[in-house]
Design a protein around this motif. Structure first.
Motif, PDB file in Angstrom:
ATOM      1  N   PRO A   2      13.364  -2.637   2.287  1.00  0.00           N
ATOM      2  CA  PRO A   2      12.500  -3.201   1.259  1.00  0.00           C
ATOM      3  C   PRO A   2      12.188  -2.225   0.131  1.00  0.00           C
ATOM      4  N   LEU A  14      10.674   1.525  -0.466  1.00  0.00           N
ATOM      5  CA  LEU A  14      10.336   2.184   0.788  1.00  0.00           C
ATOM      6  C   LEU A  14      11.169   3.421   1.082  1.00  0.00           C
ATOM      7  N   LEU A  32       2.181   7.329  -6.830  1.00  0.00           N
ATOM      8  CA  LEU A  32       1.696   7.294  -5.450  1.00  0.00           C
ATOM      9  C   LEU A  32       1.383   8.687  -4.918  1.00  0.00           C
ATOM     10  N   ARG A  56      -5.940   6.329 -13.493  1.00  0.00           N
ATOM     11  CA  ARG A  56      -6.606   5.234 -12.781  1.00  0.00           C
ATOM     12  C   ARG A  56      -8.085   5.500 -12.609  1.00  0.00           C
ATOM     13  N   ILE A  89       4.884  -3.051  -1.747  1.00  0.00           N
ATOM     14  CA  ILE A  89       4.177  -1.863  -1.271  1.00  0.00           C
ATOM     15  C   ILE A  89       3.221  -1.292  -2.327  1.00  0.00           C
ATOM     16  N   ILE A  90       3.735  -1.067  -3.532  1.00  0.00           N
ATOM     17  CA  ILE A  90       2.869  -0.483  -4.564  1.00  0.00           C
ATOM     18  C   ILE A  90       1.822  -1.476  -5.032  1.00  0.00           C
ATOM     19  N   GLN A 147      -0.886  -1.935  -2.663  1.00  0.00           N
ATOM     20  CA  GLN A 147      -1.742  -0.742  -2.627  1.00  0.00           C
ATOM     21  C   GLN A 147      -2.698  -0.733  -3.813  1.00  0.00           C
ATOM     22  N   ILE A 148      -2.185  -1.076  -5.005  1.00  0.00           N
ATOM     23  CA  ILE A 148      -3.038  -1.070  -6.194  1.00  0.00           C
ATOM     24  C   ILE A 148      -4.155  -2.098  -6.076  1.00  0.00           C
ATOM     25  N   ILE A 166       2.398  -0.826   5.761  1.00  0.00           N
ATOM     26  CA  ILE A 166       3.444   0.192   5.792  1.00  0.00           C
ATOM     27  C   ILE A 166       2.968   1.470   5.091  1.00  0.00           C
ATOM     28  N   TRP A 167       2.356   1.293   3.955  1.00  0.00           N
ATOM     29  CA  TRP A 167       1.852   2.444   3.194  1.00  0.00           C
ATOM     30  C   TRP A 167       0.865   3.256   4.043  1.00  0.00           C
ATOM     31  N   ILE A 186       2.631   5.086   6.864  1.00  0.00           N
ATOM     32  CA  ILE A 186       3.345   6.307   6.454  1.00  0.00           C
ATOM     33  C   ILE A 186       2.362   7.465   6.411  1.00  0.00           C
ATOM     34  N   ARG A 191       1.285   8.553   9.819  1.00  0.00           N
ATOM     35  CA  ARG A 191       2.394   8.870  10.727  1.00  0.00           C
ATOM     36  C   ARG A 191       2.387   7.945  11.925  1.00  0.00           C
ATOM     37  N   VAL A 237       8.690  -2.300   8.577  1.00  0.00           N
ATOM     38  CA  VAL A 237       9.929  -2.248   7.815  1.00  0.00           C
ATOM     39  C   VAL A 237      10.964  -3.195   8.402  1.00  0.00           C
TER      40      VAL A 237
END
Lengths: 300, 316
Positions: free
Chosen positions: A139, A142, A239, A258, B257-258, B261-262, B272-273, B276, B279, B288
């Motif tokens: 995806p 990622l 990020l 931001r 994902i981004i 998150q925003i 997923i974010w 990561i 861990r 995923v």
């Protein structure tokens, strides 16, 4: 049996003529011409950054925090009083260098891989195509995210090279598939048959005969990929996985902006506009190149 | 046809296996270890506690054993347990899926609702101002990075105008109006790219179709142009678009994902974010893998749909 090669001057002239042909074709198309100009301006900005900057991009200035855009600071200043214009200009230098280097890395590995895979087919081809499929199913961003995290924690984040490798690796399967596709078509043609009949070696046929005929789509793809990689680089910076502060980078600066969306919206506006323009330029230029390099395509 | 479907499904197996191996290895290359993320620093420094935890989590086994063990459990529908929250991974992932589907479908719907008419009009009015405007808009859609568009939308619609909330998610069943309000900004941001690409696609395939002979027959029989376009041309032009659009729906699922998150959208992307950063291998891998499986499955369905819509398509 290798044919005698024409002297260097003639080969240079042939390349020059081709360049004139392609650029003539390119500039007939208004949008493509705009794209070419945008890319050229971006390259100039990147090369001349130290002369265009108006302040040191990392010098803080306590007397000029969060200034609005004006004559003194074209794009205003950030929370440390750093000049946003200078940071954007140096950000262009970084973004361009990283994405061009990454694309070159992708080409240097992806093109031979695709060529071999397309020429020999069978096993190599099967494996490559499965890898590409698996790759494409990953995806979005990622892969970049995870790779950047890994590189960062192993202490490579300091250098631009870690970003170049992360972005470049990702281009390999895509370029390989592209070259493989054109190879599959080319290898059936008569001239390849003729080469085989005269007993030419496989490497000679692949790299000297077929490959030059397959480069147009690679050039187009590479141009568009430069723009795309600029976005990914900025996204990773956004990020928090990009360059180390205080390096000027569009993504890092947007991320920091931001925190000041209400008090200093200009911080999040300018780097993004320049980034979007840069990507737009590469997209237009790439589209134009596609039409100029491939006259078989119908004009739209 | 049945054989083709079976072949395609068999062909998915090596792709998914490769993918699982890939996901497993890169998630294990992630630095730091989950123990540090799991317990307070003073406990993490204690070698005894470390050892117990490593044993308990099975991290002391050879990596290959861990991989096959994980794969075996997956095949039995067992996704393991989150290292971080100790909740079953299955529960975490399935809790996140509806939010992502909600967002992706909304974005997809917006993209199609804008792209199909826009592309059609651009093709019919080729080389006019309308066409140029549509093409410039599409080019901007392709070039503007989503995360920056998100910032600009927040700046404009939330901070300046105060129309829409800049963050969060409300369940549709709890409060429909609030839910849609929260949905609109992220959905618009995500719709931009597919919308631009589908517009260009529709326009170019409409232009191809409009050149064809069959367009002239009904026209010569006195059917108004509008009828010809909607009844015949658009239908044919939509066929190549289906593939593209389907692909984009699959990509939307992964491209969150981004954006998630925003906007603090509690979907698979945010899961997923977070995994990561924590861990949290089992959650990362499952997240995923779910997205990737959805991607290849949607691709398969789109291919089959393509064949069904246009029987002229040869399946190889």
């Amino acid at each position: 049996m290798e044919l005698a090669r024409p002297p260097l001057s003639e080969r240079v002239k042939a390349i020059y003529d081709r360049f004139l042909d392609v650029s003539g074709e390119l500039f007939k198309n208004k949008l493509a011409a705009w794209g070419a100009v945008t890319v050229l301006v971006l390259v100039l900005i990147a090369v001349l950054a130290p002369y265009i900057e108006r302040y040191d991009p990392i010098a803080m200035n306590q007397d000029a925090l969060l200034q609005k855009p004006g004559l003194k600071h074209f794009f205003g200043t950030d929370q440390y009083g750093r000049d946003v214009w200078s940071r954007v200009v140096h950000g262009a230098r970084r973004a361009l260098w990283i994405s061009v280097a990454a694309v070159l890395l992708g080409i240097s590995a992806g093109v031979p891989l695709g060529a071999v895979s397309g020429y020999f087919g069978k096993m190599v081809d099967n494996i490559l195509m499965r890898v590409v499929d698996a790759w494409l199913a990953m995806p979005g961003i990622l892969f970049f995210l995870v790779m950047a995290t890994i590189f960062r924690a192993h202490g490579f984040a300091e250098s631009d090279w870690s970003m170049i490798i992360v972005l470049g690796i990702a281009q390999i399967p895509l370029l390989a598939r592209l070259v493989r596709g054109t190879f599959l078509q080319e290898k059936e043609k008569e001239y390849v048959e003729a080469c085989r009949a005269t007993g030419e070696s496989n490497p000679y046929i692949i790299f000297r005969q077929i490959l030059p005929n397959c480069l147009s789509p690679v050039i187009v793809q590479a141009t568009i990929a430069i723009g795309y990689l600029m976005i990914i680089d900025a996204a990773l910076g956004f990020l928090g996985l990009g360059a180390q502060p205080p390096t000027p980078s569009w993504g890092n600066d947007l991320s920091a902006a931001r925190g000041f969306m209400e008090t200093a919206p200009h911080l999040s506006v300018f780097p993004g506009i320049v980034l979007s323009l840069a990507v737009l330029g590469f997209n237009l230029f790439g589209d134009g190149l596609r039409d100029a390099l491939d006259p078989r395509q119908v004009e739209r | 046809m049945v054989r083709y479907v079976i072949n395609r499904i068999i062909y998915l197996i090596p792709v998914l296996l490769l993918l699982s191996l890939f996901i497993f290895s890169i998630s294990h290359m992630l630095p730091g270890d989950p123990i540090d993320a799991l317990v307070p620093p003073d406990e993490a420094a204690d070698p005894e506690i470390r050892e117990i935890l490593i044993k308990e989590l099975g991290l002391d086994r050879p990596v290959m054993v861990q991989y096959f063990d994980w794969l075996w459990s997956l095949l039995h529908g067992d996704f393991g347990q989150s290292i971080f929250t100790r909740q079953p991974v299955k529960k975490l992932v399935f809790q996140a899926i509806p939010a992502t589907l909600y967002l992706a479908s909304a974005a997809f719907l917006i993209a199609l609702l804008v792209a199909i008419p826009l592309g059609t009009i651009a093709a019919v009015k080729k080389n006019t101002r309308v066409d140029y405007a549509a093409m410039v808009a599409a080019l901007l859609g392709v070039s503007i990075p989503g995360f920056w568009l998100a910032l600009m939308f927040i700046l404009f619609f939330s901070l300046k105008l105060g129309w829409l909330p800049s963050m969060g998610h409300v369940d549709l069943t709890v409060n429909a109006a609030a839910s849609l309000k929260h949905l609109l900004l992220p959905a618009l941001v995500m719709a931009a790219l597919p919308c631009a690409i589908v517009t260009r696609m529709i326009r170019s395939s409409m232009l191809d179709e409009l050149k064809k002979e069959y367009v002239n027959t009904p026209r010569s029989q006195g059917l108004p142009q509008r009828m010809v376009i909607y009844k015949y041309t658009l239908k044919n032009a939509l066929i190549p678009t289906i593939t593209m659009a389907g692909l984009w729906f699959a990509r939307l699922l992964g491209g969150t994902i981004i954006i998630e998150q925003i906007f603090g959208w509690p979907g698979v992307g945010l899961l997923i974010w977070n995994s990561i950063n924590a861990r949290d291998y089992p959650v990362l891998q499952a997240g995923v893998l779910i997205l990737a499986t959805a991607f290849v499955t949607i691709n398969l369905i789109v291919d089959l749909l393509y064949k069904w819509v246009d029987p002229r398509v040869q399946l190889s």
